[in-house]
Write a protein that holds these residues in place. Structure first.
Motif, PDB file in Angstrom:
ATOM      1  N   GLY A  54       0.769  -1.239   0.000  1.00 28.37           N
ATOM      2  CA  GLY A  54       0.000   0.000   0.000  1.00 28.37           C
ATOM      3  C   GLY A  54       0.793   1.277   0.000  1.00 28.37           C
ATOM      4  N   VAL A  55       2.122   1.219   0.170  1.00 26.21           N
ATOM      5  CA  VAL A  55       2.961   2.409   0.064  1.00 26.21           C
ATOM      6  C   VAL A  55       3.997   2.157  -1.026  1.00 26.21           C
ATOM      7  N   GLY A  56       4.635   3.204  -1.502  1.00 33.24           N
ATOM      8  CA  GLY A  56       5.611   2.976  -2.554  1.00 33.24           C
ATOM      9  C   GLY A  56       6.289   4.240  -3.029  1.00 33.24           C
ATOM     10  N   VAL A  57       6.938   4.108  -4.203  1.00 28.89           N
ATOM     11  CA  VAL A  57       7.666   5.197  -4.847  1.00 28.89           C
ATOM     12  C   VAL A  57       6.938   5.523  -6.146  1.00 28.89           C
ATOM     13  N   HIS A  58       6.735   6.794  -6.402  1.00 28.49           N
ATOM     14  CA  HIS A  58       5.982   7.180  -7.589  1.00 28.49           C
ATOM     15  C   HIS A  58       6.672   6.689  -8.860  1.00 28.49           C
ATOM     16  N   ASP A  59       5.875   6.299  -9.858  1.00 27.64           N
ATOM     17  CA  ASP A  59       6.447   5.699 -11.065  1.00 27.64           C
ATOM     18  C   ASP A  59       6.983   6.717 -12.061  1.00 27.64           C
ATOM     19  N   ARG A  60       6.721   8.027 -11.805  1.00 25.60           N
ATOM     20  CA  ARG A  60       7.280   9.047 -12.701  1.00 25.60           C
ATOM     21  C   ARG A  60       8.345   9.904 -12.027  1.00 25.60           C
ATOM     22  N   GLN A  61       8.372   9.908 -10.710  1.00 23.44           N
ATOM     23  CA  GLN A  61       9.351  10.714  -9.976  1.00 23.44           C
ATOM     24  C   GLN A  61       9.763   9.950  -8.728  1.00 23.44           C
ATOM     25  N   ALA A  62      10.987   9.417  -8.759  1.00 28.72           N
ATOM     26  CA  ALA A  62      11.455   8.550  -7.671  1.00 28.72           C
ATOM     27  C   ALA A  62      11.671   9.293  -6.366  1.00 28.72           C
ATOM     28  N   LEU A  63      11.647  10.629  -6.413  1.00 30.67           N
ATOM     29  CA  LEU A  63      11.847  11.409  -5.199  1.00 30.67           C
ATOM     30  C   LEU A  63      10.587  11.475  -4.335  1.00 30.67           C
ATOM     31  N   VAL A  64       9.477  11.009  -4.887  1.00 31.91           N
ATOM     32  CA  VAL A  64       8.183  11.121  -4.209  1.00 31.91           C
ATOM     33  C   VAL A  64       7.727   9.760  -3.691  1.00 31.91           C
ATOM     34  N   LEU A  65       7.515   9.666  -2.377  1.00 31.79           N
ATOM     35  CA  LEU A  65       6.914   8.471  -1.794  1.00 31.79           C
ATOM     36  C   LEU A  65       5.402   8.675  -1.747  1.00 31.79           C
ATOM     37  N   VAL A  66       4.665   7.618  -2.036  1.00 34.95           N
ATOM     38  CA  VAL A  66       3.209   7.726  -2.120  1.00 34.95           C
ATOM     39  C   VAL A  66       2.541   6.722  -1.187  1.00 34.95           C
ATOM     40  N   ASN A  67       1.312   7.047  -0.817  1.00 34.49           N
ATOM     41  CA  ASN A  67       0.555   6.205   0.109  1.00 34.49           C
ATOM     42  C   ASN A  67      -0.852   5.950  -0.437  1.00 34.49           C
ATOM     43  N   PRO A  68      -0.954   5.317  -1.626  1.00 37.03           N
ATOM     44  CA  PRO A  68      -2.275   5.095  -2.219  1.00 37.03           C
ATOM     45  C   PRO A  68      -3.169   4.176  -1.403  1.00 37.03           C
ATOM     46  N   GLY A  69      -2.555   3.344  -0.551  1.00 38.21           N
ATOM     47  CA  GLY A  69      -3.345   2.442   0.277  1.00 38.21           C
ATOM     48  C   GLY A  69      -3.769   3.039   1.593  1.00 38.21           C
TER      49      GLY A  69
END
Length: 338
Positions: A289-304
């Protein structure tokens, strides 16, 4: 009004669910003083909240979450420039666009940076070659322990790269209430960053007649092309600072990685943290449910919409991997609470 047991998910752009033991939204200095007195009388820690774009909540907060909602902007065009006095609760991007639409130059490179004005000086926000300190005059902050107002000049704020007095010696001592910026009339565009140059070349834009609005539009286009909207994909923007290394360390890295993305920074070199993370294979990574954005590796994302600790664990794993592969230390930009 002080509220109890409030969910902070709507108040952070990572959409992390965490409860605050107490919560208060203030719109005036008097309300702020009263809220601080409430916290002092109960010896509660303070969690200042603005736009919520630079925090990661790792657990429930045992103190007072204090939302700074003071609003108001004053513009004075006297003298050789424009003086802007803005309250802490004003949205940063909206302020930038207000200056740009009025024809004032200086802040356009900082368009679309998330968050409110009160948080901007804390980490000396910056983008595309421009930092807040370049146009900063002073700020007014309230001392947490006394409720007194204190004014800080630019030199007193000790601005550095994504750094200031309020992240160091004065950490947790003050709440920023008002920021004063100054823009000069003899504006010159700052477009030396390759991404901006490439954008204007692709659009056949005449550089000798650029306006602040054109530069702001370019910045917005670039950011939208590679950075996710927190409303759509929960994130805090750039999660790591671009690390600054010595000339010797940069030379060693460049010998192994000739295409390393870096910029001269004083006596050293500023490495692109996103490039490092991308090269290490983390871009697009997902874990529970968490990860690294697929277009900008500097951004961590929490879609879950997972817990903050899962975001922190991923960040630490990435930082450890970068240290192992490049010998470079990554430092998070957002602050972890509690």
């Amino acid at each position: 009004m002080i509220q109890s047991d409030i969910d902070l998910q709507p108040f952070n752009t990572m959409t992390i669910a965490a409860q605050a033991r107490y919560f208060c939204s203030v719109t005036s200095l008097e309300q702020l003083r009263e809220a601080l007195e409430f916290a002092r009388s109960r010896q509660l820690p303070i969690l200042p909240l603005g736009g919520g774009s630079n925090i990661v909540l790792t657990a429930d907060f045992p103190g007072l979450a204090l939302h700074l909602g003071m609003r108001g902007v004053e513009v004075d065009e006297a003298g050789d420039g424009v003086r802007i006095r803005a309250q802490a609760g004003e949205n940063w991007h909206q302020l930038v666009m207000r200056t740009v639409d009025a024809g004032f130059g200086g802040l356009e490179n900082l368009a679309l940076i998330p968050g409110n004005i009160g948080a901007a000086p804390i980490q000396n926000i910056g983008a595309y070659g421009v930092e807040l300190k370049d146009h900063f005059e002073q700020l007014t902050a309230m001392e947490v322990t006394t409720g007194e107002l204190v004014t800080f000049t630019a030199s007193e704020c000790a601005f550095g790269y994504r750094d200031s007095l309020f992240k160091g010696k004065a950490k947790d001592r003050y709440l920023i209430c008002e920021v004063v910026l100054r823009l000069r009339r003899d504006w010159q565009p700052r477009i030396e960053y390759p991404a901006l140059q490439q954008h204007f070349q692709a659009h056949n834009t005449a550089l000798d007649t650029l306006t602040p609005s054109q530069v702001a539009a370019a910045v917005i286009d670039i950011r939208n092309s590679k950075l996710p909207n927190p409303i759509e994909i929960p994130n805090t923007g750039s999660f790591f600072k671009n690390p600054v290394v010595s000339e010797a360390q940069y030379t060693a890295i460049k010998q192994r990685h000739p295409n390393v993305v870096a910029y001269a920074a004083g006596d050293g070199w500023k490495l692109a943290a996103g490039w490092l993370i991308d090269q290490a294979g983390w871009r697009g990574f997902r874990r529970d449910g968490v990860g690294v954005h697929d277009r900008q590796a500097l951004v961590l994302v929490n879609p879950g919409h997972r817990a903050g600790q899962q975001v922190v664990d991923l960040a630490r794993d990435i930082a450890a991997d970068i240290q192992l592969k490049f010998g470079v230390t990554l430092e998070p930009e957002p602050r972890f609470y509690p």
